[in-house]
Design an enzyme around this catalytic site. Structure first.
Site: not given
Ligand SMILES: NC(=O)c1ccc[n+]([C@@H]2O[C@H](COP(=O)([O-])OP(=O)(O)OC[C@H]3O[C@@H](n4cnc5c(N)ncnc54)[C@H](O)[C@@H]3O)[C@@H](O)[C@H]2O)c1
Ligand SMILES: [Zn+2]
Length: 373
Positions: A123, A145, A187, A238, A248, A252, A256, A259, A263, A275
């Protein structure tokens, strides 16, 4: 080292500085002196920054009495309940309890899943974010999130759960591919358009690579100048929005920007368009649609398009307005027969507007007329 703080239902610090991974143990251990830790990371990041020979683990192992590691296959396809179950089983098998701590070492996928596992294990236990992609650093690692994708859609299951601390070491970005840089930059540009035009100005004046060539930033985005200050500014945007509207209910939704259509682009491409790239295209389409409807004066779409082209983005969404509208309307952000559009009034200022869903296709078509005449 710079320190930012965010104050919402929980207050926590964001530390930013070159080489912080080497000091992670010293930084983290006072927060949880008697805790076991489990570093959760993906298969790529484990090879780059995990394992016993890396500074993070060396430093953690000197400062913390027991460090475990859980590695899952890199990629969005792993962001599922199945991976979460694997993490929870691993924690239980190693007798993690409420006093113990998870560390998310990786991109947004790792951060979202580690946060979600922390939210639901017994929990709720504590976790720390160490983002290694620019996207995770400026966006997903703060704000609370967390979650996973379901077969029915992205991020459909999750929880609001904040980290104890966020540790950002920009040295890890040296291994990002240009496409991963662009994902994060999208972003950052979003944050600039929403609330801090100086981010856009700073990115716009960068024309040289480190070697002094005037090539566009297509092959290497590594030499972006003032990176730390840009990261801080994007985080401040942010943090301020999250502080004002954590769950949100209203403002907030500004985060988006780009987005709603973004999306839809991701989904239509079956996630072949990442993304950040999709958000970049979505932001130009939203700005252009808003200008065509007279919601804002001209100039914002030009500014975004020129900036994105300079940083080497491919801005062709590859799908038409009916396909994109259809995908956008299946998004969870739809509210009954209206959908919220975020659009720029001017650089550094965005607004929300409810659009009847029947008008969305036309809105996207206006954007496409501009972008792909
Ligand atoms: N929680 C939130 O508020 C929020 C906001 C925006 C995006 N997201 C989420 O984030 C995700 C996308 O994030 P992302 O693009 O970081 O994805 P990810 O974590 O899959 O990383 C992208 C790729 O980069 C590689 N990688 C990571 N660090 C590295 C480094 N230093 N050098 C080389 N390669 C590296 C990873 O192994 C992966 O293959 C999505 O799932 C999205 O929904 C969440
Ligand atoms: Zn985003």
């Amino acid at each position: 080292m710079q320190t930012l703080s965010i104050h919402c239902s929980k207050s926590y610090n964001i530390l930013i500085g070159q080489g912080l991974l080497d000091q992670a143990g010293e930084i983290i251990s006072p927060l949880c002196p008697d805790s076991k830790m489990c570093v959760i990371t993906d298969s790529n990041v484990k090879d780059l920054y995990g394992g016993d020979n890396n500074p993070l683990y060396r430093s953690l192992k000197q400062a913390v009495h027991k460090v475990f590691e859980y590695v899952f296959p890199a990629g969005e396809a792993s962001k599922t309940m199945t991976t979460i179950e694997g993490i929870l089983d691993f924690l239980a098998a190693h007798h993690f309890d409420r006093n113990d701590v998870l560390i998310a070492l990786g991109g947004g996928v790792t951060g979202d899943m580690t946060g979600f596992a922390a939210a639901i294990y017994m929990r709720g236990i504590r976790f720390i974010q160490i983002p290694t992609t620019l996207l995770a650093c400026v966006d997903s690692s703060i704000g609370g999130k967390t979650g996973v994708d379901l077969p029915a859609g992205k991020n459909l299951a999750g929880a609001f759960w904040h980290p104890e601390l966020v540790v950002i070491d920009p040295a890890v970005f040296a291994t990002l591919t240009p496409d991963l840089w662009r994902d994060g930059l999208a972003e950052m540009i979003k944050a600039g358009m929403i609330a801090d035009a100086s981010i856009l100005q700073d990115l716009a004046v960068q024309t040289e690579t480190v070697a002094g060539q005037t090539e566009p930033f297509a092959d290497s985005l590594d030499p972006i100048r003032n990176l730390t200050s840009l990261i801080v500014k994007a985080l401040q945007v942010k943090a301020a929005i999250v502080e004002a509207d954590e769950r949100e209910a209203g403002q907030r939704q500004l985060l988006n920007f780009g987005h709603t259509i973004g999306h839809a682009i991701e989904e239509c491409s079956n996630f072949a368009i990442s993304h950040g790239h999709a958000v970049a295209i979505g932001s130009v389409l939203a700005a252009a649609g808003a200008e065509r409807l007279g919601w804002s004066s001209a100039g914002n779409a030009d500014l975004l398009r020129d900036l994105l082209l300079k940083y080497g983005y491919d801005l062709d969404p590859g799908f038409d307005a009916p396909a994109l509208a259809n995908a956008a309307l299946s998004d969870k952000k739809r509210r009954g027969d209206q959908i919220t559009i975020v659009y720029p009034v001017r650089p550094g200022n965005c607004k929300l507007k409810l659009l009847p869903i029947d008008d969305l296709q036309q809105f996207i078509a206006f954007g496409l007329d501009y972008l792909m005449p």
